[in-house]
Write an enzyme that holds these catalytic residues in place. Structure first.
Site, PDB file in Angstrom:
ATOM      1  N   THR A 196      22.764 -86.015  55.132  1.00 39.50           N
ATOM      2  CA  THR A 196      22.469 -85.816  53.721  1.00 39.50           C
ATOM      3  C   THR A 196      23.101 -86.884  52.826  1.00 39.50           C
ATOM      4  OG1 THR A 196      24.272 -84.264  53.821  1.00 39.50           O
ATOM      5  CG2 THR A 196      22.065 -83.355  53.735  1.00 39.50           C
ATOM      6  N   ARG A 251      22.396 -93.164  50.916  1.00 37.06           N
ATOM      7  CA  ARG A 251      22.191 -93.566  52.303  1.00 37.06           C
ATOM      8  C   ARG A 251      21.651 -94.976  52.295  1.00 37.06           C
ATOM      9  NH1 ARG A 251      18.388 -89.001  53.333  1.00 37.06           N
ATOM     10  NH2 ARG A 251      18.228 -89.585  55.511  1.00 37.06           N
ATOM     11  N   LEU A 295      26.464 -87.027  52.218  1.00 35.62           N
ATOM     12  CA  LEU A 295      27.607 -86.465  51.486  1.00 35.62           C
ATOM     13  C   LEU A 295      28.936 -86.677  52.223  1.00 35.62           C
ATOM     14  CD1 LEU A 295      26.207 -83.115  50.085  1.00 35.62           C
ATOM     15  CD2 LEU A 295      27.124 -85.024  48.786  1.00 35.62           C
ATOM     16  N   GLY A 296      28.867 -87.033  53.499  1.00 38.60           N
ATOM     17  CA  GLY A 296      30.078 -87.151  54.319  1.00 38.60           C
ATOM     18  C   GLY A 296      31.119 -88.079  53.710  1.00 38.60           C
ATOM     19  N   LEU A 353      20.628 -71.404  44.751  1.00 38.47           N
ATOM     20  CA  LEU A 353      19.484 -71.973  45.457  1.00 38.47           C
ATOM     21  C   LEU A 353      19.333 -71.392  46.864  1.00 38.47           C
ATOM     22  CD1 LEU A 353      19.500 -75.778  44.587  1.00 38.47           C
ATOM     23  CD2 LEU A 353      17.747 -74.110  44.035  1.00 38.47           C
ATOM     24  N   HIS A 374      24.792 -72.207  45.036  1.00 43.92           N
ATOM     25  CA  HIS A 374      24.843 -70.830  45.501  1.00 43.92           C
ATOM     26  C   HIS A 374      23.530 -70.117  45.215  1.00 43.92           C
ATOM     27  CE1 HIS A 374      26.594 -66.845  46.135  1.00 43.92           C
ATOM     28  NE2 HIS A 374      27.327 -67.533  46.999  1.00 43.92           N
ATOM     29  N   ASN A 412      30.557 -90.516  61.568  1.00 44.45           N
ATOM     30  CA  ASN A 412      29.622 -91.606  61.226  1.00 44.45           C
ATOM     31  C   ASN A 412      29.711 -92.704  62.281  1.00 44.45           C
ATOM     32  OD1 ASN A 412      28.729 -90.446  58.915  1.00 44.45           O
ATOM     33  ND2 ASN A 412      29.904 -91.765  57.517  1.00 44.45           N
ATOM     34  N   TYR A 436      26.609 -93.945  64.207  1.00 45.95           N
ATOM     35  CA  TYR A 436      25.996 -95.258  63.977  1.00 45.95           C
ATOM     36  C   TYR A 436      26.478 -96.343  64.943  1.00 45.95           C
ATOM     37  CZ  TYR A 436      24.544 -92.971  59.648  1.00 45.95           C
ATOM     38  OH  TYR A 436      24.008 -92.097  58.743  1.00 45.95           O
TER      39      TYR A 436
HETATM   40  N1  LIG Z   1      29.579 -96.399  60.679  1.00 50.54           N
HETATM   41  C1  LIG Z   1      28.486 -96.648  59.968  1.00 50.54           C
HETATM   42  N2  LIG Z   1      27.628 -97.609  60.330  1.00 50.54           N
HETATM   43  C2  LIG Z   1      26.535 -97.868  59.605  1.00 50.54           C
HETATM   44  N3  LIG Z   1      26.212 -97.221  58.490  1.00 50.54           N
HETATM   45  C3  LIG Z   1      26.994 -96.233  58.066  1.00 50.54           C
HETATM   46  C4  LIG Z   1      28.194 -95.910  58.778  1.00 50.54           C
HETATM   47  N4  LIG Z   1      28.802 -94.910  58.113  1.00 50.54           N
HETATM   48  C5  LIG Z   1      28.043 -94.627  57.051  1.00 50.54           C
HETATM   49  N5  LIG Z   1      26.967 -95.404  57.012  1.00 50.54           N
HETATM   50  C6  LIG Z   1      25.920 -95.403  55.999  1.00 50.54           C
HETATM   51  O1  LIG Z   1      26.420 -94.781  54.841  1.00 50.54           O
HETATM   52  C7  LIG Z   1      25.601 -93.684  54.450  1.00 50.54           C
HETATM   53  C8  LIG Z   1      26.442 -92.605  53.870  1.00 50.54           C
HETATM   54  O2  LIG Z   1      27.247 -92.010  54.865  1.00 50.54           O
HETATM   55  P1  LIG Z   1      27.641 -90.493  54.772  1.00 50.54           P
HETATM   56  O3  LIG Z   1      28.532 -90.136  55.858  1.00 50.54           O
HETATM   57  O4  LIG Z   1      28.080 -90.248  53.380  1.00 50.54           O
HETATM   58  O5  LIG Z   1      26.236 -89.774  54.940  1.00 50.54           O
HETATM   59  P2  LIG Z   1      25.456 -89.421  56.252  1.00 50.54           P
HETATM   60  O6  LIG Z   1      26.258 -89.746  57.435  1.00 50.54           O
HETATM   61  O7  LIG Z   1      24.141 -90.076  56.091  1.00 50.54           O
HETATM   62  O8  LIG Z   1      25.280 -87.871  56.065  1.00 50.54           O
HETATM   63  P3  LIG Z   1      26.351 -86.723  56.296  1.00 50.54           P
HETATM   64  O9  LIG Z   1      27.601 -87.350  56.720  1.00 50.54           O
HETATM   65  O10 LIG Z   1      26.440 -86.075  54.964  1.00 50.54           O
HETATM   66  O11 LIG Z   1      25.762 -85.848  57.323  1.00 50.54           O
HETATM   67  C9  LIG Z   1      24.911 -93.270  55.700  1.00 50.54           C
HETATM   68  O12 LIG Z   1      23.685 -92.692  55.411  1.00 50.54           O
HETATM   69  C10 LIG Z   1      24.730 -94.597  56.429  1.00 50.54           C
HETATM   70  O13 LIG Z   1      23.575 -95.229  55.960  1.00 50.54           O
HETATM   71 MG   LIG Z   2      28.260 -88.987  57.672  1.00 48.84          MG
END
Ligand SMILES: Nc1ncnc2c1ncn2[C@@H]1O[C@H](COP(=O)(O)OP(=O)(O)OP(=O)(O)O)[C@@H](O)[C@H]1O
Ligand SMILES: [Mg+2]
Length: 456
Positions: free
Chosen positions: A415, A403, A417-418, A249, A247, A358, A362
């Site tokens: 980032t 990541r 964090l997802g 920051l 907060h 994701n 990806y």
């Molecule tokens: N479906 C996928 N295929 C390949 N790599 C993946 C996949 N899902 C996640 N990852 C890898 O896992 C890492 C962490 O995923 P996460 O969702 O936590 O972060 P992000 O997608 O990089 O960022 P955010 O979701 O916070 O915007 C990703 O950076 C990616 O390298």
């Molecule tokens: Mg993500």
């Protein structure tokens, strides 16, 4: 009233041991009294019958002529035909009639020789009773009666005579008792185990029922609750710190962006200023996600409601399908029904959304989502045909800011964090999250969530 001895586990086991011992001693003392093979007084009706018979025989002997011995022999002979046996001895214990050896009689007359106190005793199936005085001339004689004992020996005597049966009966009686004891003793242990399991799934809640029962478990339960409270305090302290930092920051960051905009206006655009702006923007995104994560972790336990899979995720999945189509990718989620779930709707939606986003980000062409309801769990599989994640990093992708090495330098990278948000949300709902290689070639994420079995 509370006995201090029974309040401890040690005391309870000790008490049960002594109770069992007392029961055994009591049985051993009682058995000889109930055993018909030991000497007993004769039941009143039999006693009167035998005494009357003795009197009757006395009268008939007085009327009869000839030697008394011969008459007595005749009587014993006649009695045998009627299904019982009469014996006559002198008052000194010499057998007058019948002739021949008789072990049971010899044994019995050594123990019962007082006509004032007739007794009875069982020899095998032969019940001896006596003595009864018969007034004969020239001296009175003693009469004994033997008869077949039709009543079967009491059940416990039958058992006592056969060690194998005795063992079996002891086992039959003691097994339920011991099972009950084991069950009763392990209740608090099981409660403690369940509480530990809850803590393992991320529910740091103290359980007051742990502080009941035997003293030893009460103390363990109190220590356990104290530990849970301490962990809870540490975690919430850290979460508060994280939330406060994020907060705080934000304000300097906003000022930084405003200053960059001003500088741009004064000096015109430059590569350096553009870089400062993108990094500040990235930082802002990171902070807002961090804030969301910490907010979720601190109040995820509250606001739980009965809901179902359909109303939770249908809209989000439709949006995701539309989004995927915009990127020329195909998203398919099979059947989604109203399977009952209980939890925080916001958390559950963002848990699945992060994984689906994701997969869209990806995946190359295909994203497949499957729902599979089980007896008490709902399983969700999310597959894509992207590059996937190296096997060695499959466990790490749920860590905050993690990541995969190949994605780190990608400009499109988020980032990180997802998946941490997904992991935290699912675990708060007693579910599980795991990652593996997908048959489609990319990443496969498997989520499980307990189905809501409690009535709404
Ligand atoms: N479906 C996928 N295929 C390949 N790599 C993946 C996949 N899902 C996640 N990852 C890898 O896992 C890492 C962490 O995923 P996460 O969702 O936590 O972060 P992000 O997608 O990089 O960022 P955010 O979701 O916070 O915007 C990703 O950076 C990616 O390298
Ligand atoms: Mg993500």
């Amino acid at each position: 009233m509370k006995f201090p001895l029974f309040s401890s586990l040690y005391g309870r086991i000790f008490a049960i041991f002594w109770l069992t011992l007392l029961l055994v001693v009591f049985t051993l003392v009682l058995l000889p009294i109930l055993d018909p093979r030991t000497q007993h007084t004769i039941p009143a009706p039999d006693l009167h019958r035998f005494q009357a018979a003795a009197q009757n025989i006395g009268l008939r002997l007085a009327e009869a002529r000839g030697p008394a011995g011969q008459r007595l022999q005749q009587l014993t002979h006649d009695s045998r035909r009627k299904g019982f046996q009469l014996y006559f001895t002198s008052t000194e214990g010499e057998i007058i009639a019948p002739d021949g050896r008789n072990k049971a009689l010899r044994n019995f007359i050594t123990m019962a020789d007082d006509p004032a106190k007739p007794r009875q005793r069982l020899y095998g199936r032969w019940m001896m009773a006596g003595p009864f005085q018969v007034d004969a001339q020239p001296a009175p004689v003693l009469m004994y009666v033997g008869r077949i004992w039709h009543r079967p020996p009491p059940f416990f005597i039958q058992i006592l005579d056969k060690p194998l049966q005795l063992l079996l009966v002891t086992m039959l009686v003691s097994t339920p008792l011991l099972l009950w004891l084991a069950w009763a003793v392990t209740i608090p242990a099981r409660r403690l185990q369940q509480a530990a399991e809850r803590v393992a799934t991320g529910q740091f809640e103290a359980d007051p029922t742990l502080e009941a029962g035997p003293r030893e478990f009460r103390q363990a339960g109190a220590s356990f609750n104290q530990m849970v409270r301490a962990i809870n305090q540490t975690i919430s302290g850290q979460q508060r710190l994280l939330s406060d930092i994020s907060h705080e920051l934000r304000s300097p960051l906003t000022r930084l962006r405003m200053a960059t905009a001003l500088a741009k206006r004064k000096q015109g655009d430059s590569a350096e200023l553009a870089r400062i702006d993108t990094e500040a923007e990235r930082l802002e995104k990171m902070i807002s996600e961090l804030l969301e994560l910490s907010r979720m972790q601190s109040n995820g336990q509250g606001q739980r409601e009965h809901t179902d899979a359909g109303s939770l995720w249908l809209e989000m999945l439709e949006d995701a399908r539309f989004e995927a189509e915009q990127c020329q990718k195909q998203l398919d989620y099979g059947t989604l029904e109203a399977w009952p779930l209980c939890g925080n709707p916001g958390l559950l939606i963002s848990a699945l959304e992060n994984v689906v986003r994701n997969a869209i980000k990806y995946g190359r062409e295909t994203i497949q989502i499957r729902f599979q309801p089980g007896a008490d769990h709902l399983e969700i599989w999310i597959d894509d045909d992207g590059e996937g994640v190296p096997d060695s990093e499959l466990g790490d992708i749920f860590r905050p800011f993690y990541r995969v090495s190949t994605a780190r330098d990608r400009s499109s990278g988020g980032t990180g964090l997802g998946l941490a948000i997904t992991d935290s949300a699912i675990r708060q709902h007693n579910g599980t999250v795991s990652a593996s290689r997908s048959p489609l070639g990319g990443l496969q994420i498997r989520l499980t969530l307990p189905l809501d079995t409690t009535p709404a």
